[in-house]
Write an enzyme that holds these catalytic residues in place. Structure first.
Site, PDB file in Angstrom:
ATOM      1  N   CYS A   1       0.884  -1.156   0.000  1.00 58.48           N
ATOM      2  CA  CYS A   1       0.000   0.000   0.000  1.00 58.48           C
ATOM      3  C   CYS A   1       0.923   1.206   0.000  1.00 58.48           C
ATOM      4  O   CYS A   1       1.742   1.354  -0.896  1.00 58.48           O
ATOM      5  CB  CYS A   1      -0.964  -0.041   1.179  1.00 58.48           C
ATOM      6  SG  CYS A   1      -0.240  -0.521   2.765  1.00 58.48           S
TER       7      CYS A   1
ATOM      8  N   ARG B   1      -3.304  -1.571   4.990  1.00 59.04           N
ATOM      9  CA  ARG B   1      -4.128  -2.240   3.985  1.00 59.04           C
ATOM     10  C   ARG B   1      -3.460  -3.537   3.527  1.00 59.04           C
ATOM     11  O   ARG B   1      -4.149  -4.517   3.215  1.00 59.04           O
ATOM     12  CB  ARG B   1      -4.334  -1.307   2.785  1.00 59.04           C
ATOM     13  CG  ARG B   1      -4.949   0.031   3.157  1.00 59.04           C
ATOM     14  CD  ARG B   1      -5.024   0.962   1.954  1.00 59.04           C
ATOM     15  NE  ARG B   1      -5.336   2.327   2.349  1.00 59.04           N
ATOM     16  CZ  ARG B   1      -5.505   3.332   1.510  1.00 59.04           C
ATOM     17  NH1 ARG B   1      -5.391   3.116   0.193  1.00 59.04           N
ATOM     18  NH2 ARG B   1      -5.788   4.549   1.941  1.00 59.04           N
TER      19      ARG B   1
END
Length: 461
Positions: free
Chosen positions: A394, A400
């Site tokens: 990410c 994420r």
């Protein structure tokens, strides 16, 4: 155990981020902290950090490309799918047009299926996760699992789980990332690969132990408090991804998640900086990875989250020091963009093919409003994986990225009737890279995704 008890595993034998180091290091004051408002088995058994057999090496001329060291135009394309004219002699990838697969964009797919890499129907089918064994007993186990997970969410037990993770995520020693020659290679000053050592205890086998900066478990304390310390040996490359023969530095970590008989192998990396693009592609090539999962846009809320490290034109490759990257094909979907790259080694002419999958619907703050798009994305990434560890990034390579790895492991477990434990998966990740699944909201999103899958599963005939 966050799972359908055993999911009949015996019958299926065939198948941190607190704000990291709060101690501010003087020599990295210019780098932002990840907690600031951002300012400025593989299922692969044969893939591991050692040399793996390369799948797709071949010498292929590119006479129809215009070589240029300049970055191609980033103008938007008129279509959702473009392919190079005459490239590679592949009849299935052909077009009379040149396009741009540049910055993250949303374009409604208008072309016929013959030009598409994947159809919406295929994605919908992939999202329907179904266990290998789905008899009455297994359905009952899944119902019990679903009730247990729903209760944990309703009673806010997952908040306590995340707090426990934060406690476990003790600061480690980041010896390589802190070296003067490597400081500019880090996007954030507090997210660096762990230094891991092998500790040999008297009368026991070797065990992994993260050496703490100021904790009670320093080597001297092992001797004083446990009386069992025998020797220790640096194993700096056990989680840090080394580059080349010199084991050069890149801010990336090997992540191995073990669940039942399976080991899932990933590389969790920060998003490339302008000065680390060559290193990033070298890492992809050396690890024989055929998948890059990118879970960020290049710019969010006016802030650079990741440098644009791929070619934007079908006619002009990205020229690097030792490599040449060709964009062969791309497709823009509702939730993510698919790009097909060919990496050519300039010295030998050998090629390696990579599928780049960029999720473009993660909001600037929080988590996606709907889990459906991310489920399709994660399933398509898994379906596309062939060789090497999946490269997942990410911006910082923890938040994420951690969510993706967690749900990918859970989806694979459900398919094979294995039980799973979300907290255990998160713990394993954090032992190998600090701060994986960075916020409480991201941790809750992992549960939301899994609940969605299990609820859909129980509606199947």
């Amino acid at each position: 155990m966050s799972s359908p008890r055993n999911f009949r595993a015996d019958a299926v034998k065939d198948y941190k981020r607190d704000d990291s180091v709060t101690e501010d290091l003087d020599f990295r004051e210019t780098l932002p902290s990840s907690s600031q408002k951002k300012k400025s088995k593989v299922l692969g058994n044969e893939a591991n950090s050692k040399k793996v057999k390369k799948l797709s090496l071949q010498k292929i001329p590119h006479d129809n490309y215009e070589y240029s060291s300049e970055e191609a135009s980033e103008s938007e394309s008129d279509h959702s799918v473009w392919t190079p004219h005459g490239s590679l002699g592949r009849d299935r990838w052909s077009s009379e047009y040149g396009g741009s697969a540049g910055p993250s964009q949303t374009v409604s797919p208008l072309l016929s299926d013959i030009h598409k890499i994947v159809t919406e129907g295929e994605l919908n089918q992939l999202a329907q996760i179904r266990p290998l064994i789905f008899n009455f007993h297994e359905q009952s186990a899944i119902k019990d699992c679903l009730k247990m997970l729903e209760k944990k969410v309703a009673e806010y037990d997952i908040i306590q789980e995340f707090m426990d993770l934060e406690f476990k995520n003790l600061p480690g020693e980041f010896i390589f990332g802190n070296q003067p020659s490597n400081r500019e290679k880090n996007r954030y000053r507090d997210i660096l690969p762990w230094r891991v050592c092998i500790i040999t205890l008297k009368n026991t086998s070797k065990i992994k132990l993260t050496v703490l900066l100021a904790g009670r478990f320093k080597i001297g304390h092992l001797v004083r408090d446990w009386g069992c310390f025998h020797s220790w040996q640096d194993k700096d490359d056990s989680t840090r991804v080394p580059l080349g023969k010199g084991k050069d530095y890149i801010n990336a970590s090997y992540i191995r998640i073990v669940n039942y008989e399976e080991e899932y192998f990933y590389i969790a990396s920060q998003g490339p900086l302008p000065g680390t693009v060559d290193d990033f592609w070298q890492m992809v090539l050396e690890n024989n990875s055929n998948i890059i999962a990118m879970i960020t846009r290049e710019i969010e809320s006016g802030i650079m989250k990741c440098y644009h490290y791929w070619p934007t034109s079908l006619k002009k490759p990205l020229e690097l020091k030792c490599l040449r990257i060709f964009l062969e094909n791309y497709q823009i979907l509702q939730y993510f963009t698919v790009r097909m790259f060919q990496i050519v080694e300039k010295s030998t002419g050998t090629s390696h093919f990579v599928k780049h999958l960029q999720f473009t619907k993660w909001p600037d703050h929080g988590t996606p409003a709907s889990a459906d798009g991310f489920i399709k994305y994660a399933r398509y990434v898994r379906k596309s994986h062939l060789t090497g560890p999946m490269v997942v990034h990410c911006s910082a390579g923890v938040g994420r990225t951690g969510v993706f790895i967690c749900v990918d492991v859970v989806f694979c477990a459900i398919e094979k009737n294995y039980s799973f434990d979300i907290m255990n998966i998160a713990t394993q990740m954090r032992e190998q890279r600090p701060g994986m699944i960075q916020t409480q909201e991201q941790y809750h999103f992992c549960y939301e995704i899994v609940l969605k899958v299990l609820q859909k599963l129980l509606t199947l005939d």
